[in-house]
Design an enzyme around this catalytic site. Structure first.
Site, PDB file in Angstrom:
ATOM      1  N   LYS A  54      13.263   0.122  -3.003  1.00 62.83           N
ATOM      2  CA  LYS A  54      11.968   0.217  -2.348  1.00 62.83           C
ATOM      3  C   LYS A  54      11.538   1.673  -2.471  1.00 62.83           C
ATOM      4  CE  LYS A  54       9.575  -0.776   2.016  1.00 62.83           C
ATOM      5  NZ  LYS A  54       9.722  -1.305   3.406  1.00 62.83           N
TER       6      LYS A  54
ATOM      7  N   SER B 280       0.819  -1.215   0.000  1.00 62.56           N
ATOM      8  CA  SER B 280       0.000   0.000   0.000  1.00 62.56           C
ATOM      9  C   SER B 280       0.851   1.262   0.000  1.00 62.56           C
ATOM     10  CB  SER B 280      -0.929  -0.002   1.215  1.00 62.56           C
ATOM     11  OG  SER B 280      -0.184  -0.077   2.413  1.00 62.56           O
ATOM     12  N   ILE B 281       2.036   1.200   0.603  1.00 60.36           N
ATOM     13  CA  ILE B 281       2.882   2.388   0.723  1.00 60.36           C
ATOM     14  C   ILE B 281       3.994   2.408  -0.307  1.00 60.36           C
ATOM     15  CG2 ILE B 281       4.666   3.417   2.205  1.00 60.36           C
ATOM     16  CD1 ILE B 281       2.848   3.058   4.546  1.00 60.36           C
ATOM     17  N   ALA B 282       4.585   1.265  -0.605  1.00 57.47           N
ATOM     18  CA  ALA B 282       5.775   1.233  -1.446  1.00 57.47           C
ATOM     19  C   ALA B 282       5.717   0.108  -2.468  1.00 57.47           C
ATOM     20  CB  ALA B 282       7.021   1.091  -0.580  1.00 57.47           C
TER      21      ALA B 282
ATOM     22  N   ASP C  97       8.143  -8.743  11.704  1.00 56.54           N
ATOM     23  CA  ASP C  97       7.298  -9.149  10.584  1.00 56.54           C
ATOM     24  C   ASP C  97       8.019 -10.199   9.752  1.00 56.54           C
ATOM     25  OD1 ASP C  97       4.940  -9.031   9.081  1.00 56.54           O
ATOM     26  OD2 ASP C  97       5.779  -7.572   7.683  1.00 56.54           O
TER      27      ASP C  97
END
Length: 451
Positions: free
Chosen positions: A141, A123-125, A278
């Site tokens: 990234k 969603s961001i990168a 994560d």
């Protein structure tokens, strides 16, 4: 700092346009409710998906934080954890130009090649493979364009939406909404700052160096090609650690690889500034030279050493089916609002009933079923929800970083069932759950993986 008028006008227009989009989507959802549709978790999830980046991240936060949100919302938002539709490289290239093509430099001066097809998209990168003029293979990234303005605008109006959320989710009133929003803000800002992620990587590499650990590696950061919105790292080659037969191309014993992974992560809890929070299948790699690659340090956690020791005591008690001791260790971890107010016997009894129910339903995961990431995520989430349900009844709250740690431990449990089904995390001599001893730290054993 002086802001040029055209840029200010463009920023103001973007903010106004974003507010208009938000009001429009929210209005359509309100109309659905007015027509009789139930304002439930699925409606909120669909609304968040239409609102885009910020709200998808909020959805991810809800899906991964069952300690704060009701079960039905955690379950509904699981789909927000999946990879998003990639953007055209044209938009990614524009960000690269804005961040790196400065002082007269062009993108072609910095990179010999950039693959327009992304390796991954979130969603961001978005992540793209590239090659430098000196021949180095790297990955980029790149933060998606407009993310910062969108997120700042969304977070700015989020407090105004809080009341609406409380109406749509009345069961959330057990918790103060303000700390939840603050936590969302902190997480989002951390994930959009690639300079901070680069520091997380350096911290981990320093930990590996001090520990003399050459079995594990993290990608090197190219400082000159890294900004808040672009992170340039060395590319690691290997296979994901989800298939034992594929792993045997590069290692003799997948179980030992699992033990090395566990030992590194456990030691990082005690010796590193932060721990990787994560480390799922997509962020672990067995490299072609036999080493283990840790990837994507955007989400990290911190935990006091004494809390980790209490956590290990709790897990050992769980392994021994000693639920009263397990309850006492939960209190020692400062997981409660007031340890002296907790009925340890009642908590232990509830934990016993919960764990027995989970083990009775979990037989399919030990029956040789092939590894399945979606199945894994669903089961991990279910287990976390059960733990949280017991905790709530006894006044127990779960700090953010403990929730991150617990979920990571559950990920490891699933890895072991796939790669090392005969390994017991709690009693296997190859696994050191409390990290390395002081003597080992003073005289680290360096494993040469170049042979």
């Amino acid at each position: 700092m002086k802001i040029h008028r055209p840029n200010l006008l463009k920023h103001t227009f973007n903010v106004a346009n974003r507010v208009r989009q938000t009001v429009s989507v929210a209005g359509l959802s309100a109309i659905r409710v007015a027509k009789g549709e139930k304002p439930d978790a699925m409606l909120l999830k669909e609304t968040f998906e239409q609102l885009g980046t910020t709200y998808i991240k909020i959805g991810q936060f809800i899906a991964s934080t069952p300690s704060l949100f009701p079960r039905e919302y955690v379950t509904a938002f699981q789909s927000c954890l999946d990879q998003t539709t990639p953007l055209s490289y044209v938009y990614i290239e524009q960000v690269l130009k804005e961040e790196l093509a400065i002082d007269g430099k062009r993108i072609d001066d910095l990179f010999a090649f950039i693959d327009p097809e992304p390796l991954a998209s979130a969603s961001i990168a978005q992540v793209h493979a590239a090659r430098l003029h000196n021949g180095d293979e790297v990955v980029l990234k790149v933060q998606k364009p407009g993310v910062e303005t969108i997120m700042q605008t969304d977070l700015g109006v989020l407090h105004g939406v809080t009341k609406l959320l409380e109406i749509m989710m009345p069961s959330m009133k057990f918790a103060s909404i303000a700390p939840i929003i603050d936590e969302i803000r902190l997480r989002m800002l951390a994930e959009t700052d690639f300079i901070a992620e680069a520091q997380n990587i350096r911290d981990f590499q320093q930990f590996l160096s001090v520990a003399g650990n050459t079995r594990v590696v993290a990608p090197d950061v190219y400082e000159a090609l890294t900004t808040k919105r672009v992170l340039t790292m060395s590319r690691l080659y290997g296979v994901s650690m989800v298939d034992e037969s594929v792993m045997r191309q590069y290692c003799a014993d997948p179980a030992q690889v699992m033990a090395d992974t566990l030992n590194t992560w456990f030691a990082s809890l005690m010796l590193c500034n932060s721990f990787h929070a994560d480390l799922h299948a997509g962020n672990l790699m067995l490299m072609t030279d036999g080493r283990i690659g840790f990837l994507d340090f955007g989400i990290v956690g911190k935990l006091k050493a004494e809390s980790w020791r209490a956590c290990m005591g709790m897990m050992q008690a769980m392994q021994d089916s000693d639920y009263q001791t397990m309850a006492r260790h939960m209190i020692d971890m400062e997981m409660t609002h007031g340890g002296d107010q907790v009925d340890v016997v009642a908590l232990g009894n509830d934990l016993q009933r919960m764990m027995q129910a989970i083990m009775a339903e979990d037989k399919s995961f030990t029956s040789g079923v092939p590894f399945n990431s979606k199945e894994q995520a669903d089961e991990l989430n279910k287990m976390m929800l059960e733990i949280v349900e017991v905790g709530k009844r006894h006044g127990i709250h779960f700090p953010r970083d403990f929730a991150l740690l617990t979920k990571q431990m559950l990920y490891f449990d699933r890895f072991m069932r796939t790669l090392a089904p005969d390994m017991d995390m709690f009693s296997d001599q190859r696994v050191q759950m409390l990290g390395q001893s002081e003597s080992e730290l003073e005289n680290p054993t360096v494993i040469d993986v170049s042979q």
